[in-house]
Design an enzyme around this catalytic site. Structure first.
Site, PDB file in Angstrom:
ATOM      1  N   GLU A 160      47.345  82.137  14.996  1.00 52.84           N
ATOM      2  CA  GLU A 160      47.449  82.407  16.417  1.00 52.84           C
ATOM      3  C   GLU A 160      48.794  82.006  16.973  1.00 52.84           C
ATOM      4  O   GLU A 160      49.551  81.262  16.355  1.00 52.84           O
ATOM      5  CB  GLU A 160      46.328  81.696  17.170  1.00 52.84           C
ATOM      6  CG  GLU A 160      46.324  80.196  17.012  1.00 52.84           C
ATOM      7  CD  GLU A 160      45.085  79.591  17.670  1.00 52.84           C
ATOM      8  OE1 GLU A 160      44.040  79.557  16.995  1.00 52.84           O
ATOM      9  OE2 GLU A 160      45.157  79.183  18.832  1.00 52.84           O
ATOM     10  N   CYS A 169      55.330  80.360  20.934  1.00 51.16           N
ATOM     11  CA  CYS A 169      54.891  79.289  20.044  1.00 51.16           C
ATOM     12  C   CYS A 169      54.355  79.929  18.774  1.00 51.16           C
ATOM     13  O   CYS A 169      53.456  80.761  18.830  1.00 51.16           O
ATOM     14  CB  CYS A 169      53.798  78.468  20.743  1.00 51.16           C
ATOM     15  SG  CYS A 169      53.044  77.231  19.684  1.00 51.16           S
ATOM     16  N   CYS A 220      46.192  73.688   8.237  1.00 50.23           N
ATOM     17  CA  CYS A 220      47.106  72.556   8.133  1.00 50.23           C
ATOM     18  C   CYS A 220      46.405  71.455   7.348  1.00 50.23           C
ATOM     19  O   CYS A 220      45.188  71.337   7.400  1.00 50.23           O
ATOM     20  CB  CYS A 220      47.450  72.046   9.534  1.00 50.23           C
ATOM     21  SG  CYS A 220      48.647  70.684   9.552  1.00 50.23           S
ATOM     22  N   CYS A 277      45.174  65.565  11.501  1.00 45.66           N
ATOM     23  CA  CYS A 277      45.107  64.862  12.798  1.00 45.66           C
ATOM     24  C   CYS A 277      43.729  65.085  13.434  1.00 45.66           C
ATOM     25  O   CYS A 277      43.241  66.210  13.486  1.00 45.66           O
ATOM     26  CB  CYS A 277      46.206  65.349  13.738  1.00 45.66           C
ATOM     27  SG  CYS A 277      47.868  65.070  13.105  1.00 45.66           S
ATOM     28  N   CYS A 301      43.149  67.678  16.412  1.00 43.76           N
ATOM     29  CA  CYS A 301      43.746  69.012  16.285  1.00 43.76           C
ATOM     30  C   CYS A 301      42.792  69.978  15.590  1.00 43.76           C
ATOM     31  O   CYS A 301      42.250  69.684  14.530  1.00 43.76           O
ATOM     32  CB  CYS A 301      45.054  68.910  15.514  1.00 43.76           C
ATOM     33  SG  CYS A 301      45.881  70.492  15.325  1.00 43.76           S
ATOM     34  N   CYS A 321      46.274  73.969  19.919  1.00 45.53           N
ATOM     35  CA  CYS A 321      46.444  74.447  18.547  1.00 45.53           C
ATOM     36  C   CYS A 321      45.138  74.789  17.860  1.00 45.53           C
ATOM     37  O   CYS A 321      44.252  73.964  17.745  1.00 45.53           O
ATOM     38  CB  CYS A 321      47.059  73.368  17.682  1.00 45.53           C
ATOM     39  SG  CYS A 321      48.530  72.725  18.340  1.00 45.53           S
TER      40      CYS A 321
HETATM   41  N1  SAH Z   1      52.317  69.894  12.886  1.00 45.55           N
HETATM   42  C1  SAH Z   1      53.277  69.799  13.938  1.00 45.55           C
HETATM   43  C2  SAH Z   1      53.283  70.961  14.897  1.00 45.55           C
HETATM   44  C3  SAH Z   1      51.976  71.565  15.343  1.00 45.55           C
HETATM   45  S1  SAH Z   1      51.055  70.773  16.589  1.00 45.55           S
HETATM   46  C4  SAH Z   1      53.108  68.479  14.662  1.00 45.55           C
HETATM   47  O1  SAH Z   1      52.236  67.704  14.324  1.00 45.55           O
HETATM   48  O2  SAH Z   1      53.906  68.193  15.548  1.00 45.55           O
HETATM   49  C5  SAH Z   1      51.968  70.840  18.098  1.00 45.55           C
HETATM   50  C6  SAH Z   1      51.652  69.665  18.999  1.00 45.55           C
HETATM   51  O3  SAH Z   1      50.348  69.779  19.584  1.00 45.55           O
HETATM   52  C7  SAH Z   1      51.680  68.340  18.279  1.00 45.55           C
HETATM   53  O4  SAH Z   1      52.326  67.393  19.075  1.00 45.55           O
HETATM   54  C8  SAH Z   1      50.200  68.020  18.140  1.00 45.55           C
HETATM   55  O5  SAH Z   1      49.993  66.656  17.934  1.00 45.55           O
HETATM   56  C9  SAH Z   1      49.673  68.536  19.456  1.00 45.55           C
HETATM   57  N2  SAH Z   1      48.234  68.769  19.523  1.00 45.55           N
HETATM   58  C10 SAH Z   1      47.383  69.186  18.563  1.00 45.55           C
HETATM   59  N3  SAH Z   1      46.145  69.278  19.030  1.00 45.55           N
HETATM   60  C11 SAH Z   1      46.189  68.919  20.323  1.00 45.55           C
HETATM   61  C12 SAH Z   1      45.207  68.805  21.362  1.00 45.55           C
HETATM   62  N4  SAH Z   1      43.934  69.081  21.151  1.00 45.55           N
HETATM   63  N5  SAH Z   1      45.632  68.406  22.584  1.00 45.55           N
HETATM   64  C13 SAH Z   1      46.934  68.129  22.818  1.00 45.55           C
HETATM   65  N6  SAH Z   1      47.887  68.218  21.899  1.00 45.55           N
HETATM   66  C14 SAH Z   1      47.526  68.593  20.648  1.00 45.55           C
END
Ligand code: SAH
Length: 345
Positions: A89, A102, A109, A113, A116, A334
């Site tokens: 997406e 974006c 991934c 995390c 996420c 994401c």
């Molecule tokens: N893997 C990379 C880039 C993808 S995520 C990274 O970790 O930076 C892009 C951003 O969105 C990252 O800062 C991630 O921590 C954040 N993110 C992911 N899920 C989220 C959520 N549910 N709410 C807010 N930010 C989120």
């Protein structure tokens, strides 16, 4: 899977044209058409036999939009289908300074995390440079008007960890910056990483001065590891050293992402620790309230808590902003759209 034609730069296309015995000027025509987001048959200046021969060997539509959601704030979310049927997406956002796309760098991934949605099913595969670029080309073609680009800025903040797909991401950045192409400079690109330290050092040597963005989300290694498994591998102190090195080598100030999660990282004490951690550094902090992900139990900090956190940082001398949750009404975070789609289908 066939080779993807968007993986090739102009020089490589020149090689293909030569190999197929076509006139050298066809390479530029081919390249221009591809960069305009066209499929091979849409590049009407090419001889039909040449197009047919290319199609036998190359995939020309590696990324197709299969669903679009439009938010009341102008943000658009797309579900893209890849040639092998995988789903990724992307998000298109409109700001006063230009339009930002974006993009995803991997299907899924493996960083794990806890907040996420991209990581729910693990990593399926890496995207090629051309698959990453095609996300930009397709959306640019949709929004460009009268020869003006539809996209001026790109953020690598979709699904995937860009530095876990290092070679393809670097190739993508070079191809996207190339003259005669879509010509988006690394200075207009933000690369977001959860903090893969060795690759952060490598990136500093590439001569690609992207805006380095690090997902920090906490102030101590112990607490960070509760939501980010990568914290068990690299310490915050090592990340900060890699950031300093990036600044020394590129002259670019760096950015920290900090998603505010209730009961995890959003207290005044966290804000004060963050001030101490970042004092005197050439950096900026992007605060955002967590986007709720229904598969995850974590909740966003309240608007008031977020405002207080911002105020605490700013009065501690740290440059910081609280970002709007763009497209929150259409599942802005994401992987949410893909996760929903995979469940339905
Ligand atoms: N893997 C990379 C880039 C993808 S995520 C990274 O970790 O930076 C892009 C951003 O969105 C990252 O800062 C991630 O921590 C954040 N993110 C992911 N899920 C989220 C959520 N549910 N709410 C807010 N930010 C989120």
């Amino acid at each position: 899977m066939k080779k993807i034609i968007q993986d090739l730069n102009l020089e490589e296309l020149e090689g293909v044209v030569k190999e197929l015995g076509e006139k050298p000027f066809r390479a530029k025509q081919l390249y221009t058409g591809i960069m305009q987001g066209k499929s091979l048959t849409q590049i009407s200046v090419l001889p039909k036999a040449f197009t047919a021969e290319l199609l036998e060997n190359y995939e020309d539509t590696p990324v197709q939009i299969i669903k679009t959601l439009v938010s009341c704030d102008g943000t658009e979310k797309y579900l893209f289908r890849l040639a092998d049927g995988n789903i990724i997406e992307g998000v298109f956002m409109q700001y006063s300074y230009g339009n930002t796309q974006c993009v995803s760098t991997q299907v899924g991934c493996r960083m794990g995390c806890k907040f996420c949605a991209s990581t729910l099913g693990g990593r399926v595969r890496d995207l090629t440079a051309g698959e990453i670029l095609s996300q930009v080309l397709v959306v640019n073609a949709l929004h460009g008007k009268n020869g003006k680009r539809g996209i001026t800025n790109v953020v690598l903040m979709g699904s995937g960890e860009p530095l876990d797909n290092y070679g393809n991401v670097i190739k993508f950045l070079r191809n996207m910056a190339a003259e005669g192409g879509i010509n988006i400079s690394p200075r207009n690109v933000s690369l977001s990483t959860c903090g893969l330290v060795p690759e952060m050092y490598k990136l500093a040597e590439e001569g690609l001065p992207v805006n380095l963005t690090v997902s920090l989300h906490n102030v101590t290694d112990e607490e960070r590891a509760r939501t980010m498994p990568i914290a068990n591998r690299y310490k915050i102190s090592e990340i900060l050293k890699a950031c300093s090195n990036y600044f020394e080598k590129t002259g670019r100030r760096y950015i920290f992402e900090y998603s505010l999660i209730e009961g995890e990282n959003a207290d005044a004490e966290h804000a004060r620790s963050l001030c101490r951690l970042l004092a005197g550094r050439p950096c900026h902090v992007n605060l955002i309230r967590l986007n709720d992900v229904k598969e995850r139990k974590l909740a966003a900090a309240s608007e008031l808590a977020a405002q207080n956190f911002l105020h605490e940082l700013q009065s501690g001398g740290i440059s910081a902003t609280l970002r709007r949750r763009m497209g929150a009404d259409i599942g802005g975070a994401c992987g949410q759209l893909r996760a929903g789609y995979l469940q339905e289908n």
